[in-house]
Motif scaffolding. Sequence first.
Motif, PDB file in Angstrom:
ATOM      1  N   VAL A   1      -8.679 -10.651  -0.568  1.00 35.00           N
ATOM      2  CA  VAL A   1      -8.007 -10.832  -1.864  1.00 35.00           C
ATOM      3  C   VAL A   1      -6.788  -9.898  -1.855  1.00 35.00           C
ATOM      4  N   GLY A   2      -5.739 -10.346  -1.186  1.00 32.37           N
ATOM      5  CA  GLY A   2      -4.571  -9.504  -0.967  1.00 32.37           C
ATOM      6  C   GLY A   2      -3.894  -9.065  -2.249  1.00 32.37           C
ATOM      7  N   ALA A   3      -3.895  -9.912  -3.275  1.00 30.94           N
ATOM      8  CA  ALA A   3      -3.220  -9.566  -4.526  1.00 30.94           C
ATOM      9  C   ALA A   3      -3.891  -8.361  -5.187  1.00 30.94           C
ATOM     10  N   LEU A   4      -5.224  -8.342  -5.221  1.00 26.84           N
ATOM     11  CA  LEU A   4      -5.933  -7.213  -5.825  1.00 26.84           C
ATOM     12  C   LEU A   4      -5.756  -5.938  -5.008  1.00 26.84           C
ATOM     13  N   THR A   5      -5.697  -6.084  -3.702  1.00 25.67           N
ATOM     14  CA  THR A   5      -5.454  -4.912  -2.853  1.00 25.67           C
ATOM     15  C   THR A   5      -4.091  -4.300  -3.156  1.00 25.67           C
ATOM     16  N   THR A   6      -3.093  -5.158  -3.326  1.00 29.48           N
ATOM     17  CA  THR A   6      -1.748  -4.663  -3.652  1.00 29.48           C
ATOM     18  C   THR A   6      -1.744  -3.953  -5.000  1.00 29.48           C
ATOM     19  N   ILE A   7      -2.449  -4.508  -5.971  1.00 24.64           N
ATOM     20  CA  ILE A   7      -2.516  -3.880  -7.286  1.00 24.64           C
ATOM     21  C   ILE A   7      -3.169  -2.505  -7.188  1.00 24.64           C
ATOM     22  N   ALA A   8      -4.234  -2.378  -6.394  1.00 22.13           N
ATOM     23  CA  ALA A   8      -4.916  -1.096  -6.230  1.00 22.13           C
ATOM     24  C   ALA A   8      -3.980  -0.063  -5.605  1.00 22.13           C
ATOM     25  N   VAL A   9      -3.202  -0.491  -4.607  1.00 22.26           N
ATOM     26  CA  VAL A   9      -2.269   0.442  -3.966  1.00 22.26           C
ATOM     27  C   VAL A   9      -1.169   0.860  -4.941  1.00 22.26           C
ATOM     28  N   LEU A  10      -0.635  -0.096  -5.701  1.00 18.70           N
ATOM     29  CA  LEU A  10       0.401   0.246  -6.687  1.00 18.70           C
ATOM     30  C   LEU A  10      -0.139   1.175  -7.769  1.00 18.70           C
ATOM     31  N   LEU A  11      -1.385   0.948  -8.165  1.00 14.60           N
ATOM     32  CA  LEU A  11      -1.997   1.824  -9.151  1.00 14.60           C
ATOM     33  C   LEU A  11      -2.136   3.250  -8.601  1.00 14.60           C
ATOM     34  N   TRP A  12      -2.473   3.365  -7.320  1.00 13.77           N
ATOM     35  CA  TRP A  12      -2.571   4.700  -6.708  1.00 13.77           C
ATOM     36  C   TRP A  12      -1.201   5.391  -6.695  1.00 13.77           C
ATOM     37  N   PHE A  13      -0.131   4.637  -6.372  1.00 15.66           N
ATOM     38  CA  PHE A  13       1.216   5.218  -6.399  1.00 15.66           C
ATOM     39  C   PHE A  13       1.593   5.674  -7.810  1.00 15.66           C
ATOM     40  N   ALA A  14       1.191   4.910  -8.825  1.00 14.37           N
ATOM     41  CA  ALA A  14       1.492   5.283 -10.204  1.00 14.37           C
ATOM     42  C   ALA A  14       0.782   6.585 -10.584  1.00 14.37           C
ATOM     43  N   VAL A  15      -0.485   6.705 -10.174  1.00 13.90           N
ATOM     44  CA  VAL A  15      -1.227   7.928 -10.472  1.00 13.90           C
ATOM     45  C   VAL A  15      -0.599   9.117  -9.747  1.00 13.90           C
ATOM     46  N   MET A  16      -0.212   8.948  -8.477  1.00 11.82           N
ATOM     47  CA  MET A  16       0.413  10.040  -7.734  1.00 11.82           C
ATOM     48  C   MET A  16       1.773  10.423  -8.328  1.00 11.82           C
ATOM     49  N   GLY A  17       2.507   9.431  -8.873  1.00 10.88           N
ATOM     50  CA  GLY A  17       3.771   9.748  -9.541  1.00 10.88           C
ATOM     51  C   GLY A  17       3.544  10.586 -10.795  1.00 10.88           C
ATOM     52  N   TRP A  18       2.481  10.231 -11.533  1.00 10.52           N
ATOM     53  CA  TRP A  18       2.150  11.020 -12.726  1.00 10.52           C
ATOM     54  C   TRP A  18       1.763  12.452 -12.345  1.00 10.52           C
ATOM     55  N   VAL A  19       1.005  12.618 -11.265  1.00 11.25           N
ATOM     56  CA  VAL A  19       0.624  13.950 -10.803  1.00 11.25           C
ATOM     57  C   VAL A  19       1.859  14.744 -10.389  1.00 11.25           C
ATOM     58  N   ALA A  20       2.779  14.097  -9.649  1.00 11.72           N
ATOM     59  CA  ALA A  20       3.999  14.791  -9.236  1.00 11.72           C
ATOM     60  C   ALA A  20       4.833  15.211 -10.445  1.00 11.72           C
ATOM     61  N   TRP A  21       4.879  14.369 -11.478  1.00 16.24           N
ATOM     62  CA  TRP A  21       5.608  14.721 -12.701  1.00 16.24           C
ATOM     63  C   TRP A  21       4.998  15.959 -13.359  1.00 16.24           C
TER      64      TRP A  21
END
Length: 288
Positions: A159-179
Amino acid sequence: MGSPSGPPFDPDDPGRDRRERDTEPIPRYRPDDGPAYGSGAGPASGPSFSDDAGYGDVPGFGGQGRTWVRDPEAGYQPPVISEEELSGLRSDSQGMAPRRVLPLEDEPSSLVARYLFPTERYRGEWKRHWIHLATPIVVGVAATFILGYLSGFLAGQDVGALTTIAVLLWFAVMGWVAWKVADWWYDRFILTNKRVMVVNGIVTRKVAMMPLARVTDMKYEQTPTGRALNYGTFVLESAGQEQALREIKNLPNPNELYLRVVEEMYEPQAVEARLGKEADEAKADDGA
């Protein structure tokens, strides 16, 4: 010229010799006088003492304190000073006297300097304790494990679409941590001889201040965790009014910071004298 005061001279007075002995001046101690007084060598060969003999007669002390003690057998002996009493006077291996507070930078950082006016004397700046980042760090670590496992699981399910969403969500969380980390880095508590300030914000800057002359009460609080990790919350009050700079959380070394602020409020001349002495010593060391 008038006659000296006191009773007339009487050669038959039985107490005359004793009074003359009591009023004879007592010579001061001289290191080269020889054996201790009372050792049998005679008064001329032992140390003698004035009425104000004390630490001022002993090299290295300042004229007040305990006096020498007279032993019936050994004569006058110097006062006994314990190692614990001397430890506070000794210098460390670098020749500096013990100090309660840590040294700070002489000049403010570029982040802080823009908020100080020319006649203001800089006393120090502090970032908040690393515990201020506890929540972002925990969230980032948890997101890495959970979303990493979820991405791997979804990749196996084709289910490639859900995998992509999970990766994007991880990038969003890491961006919030960096902020949050960047916001912590630019967040400073500042002390000068005129005021205390808090400067924070990355895009929108906030500068709050309170004049030291307006501070009517100041305290700091430490939870058990704060005592273990050495951080605390400062509470400042000004004439019983609510202020923008009333509660400052997660400041490091709260006891040291408390001493610095209180000394600046009550003994500003002592602060100036100490800093001037340290500057002179630093120049002397550089010249050597």
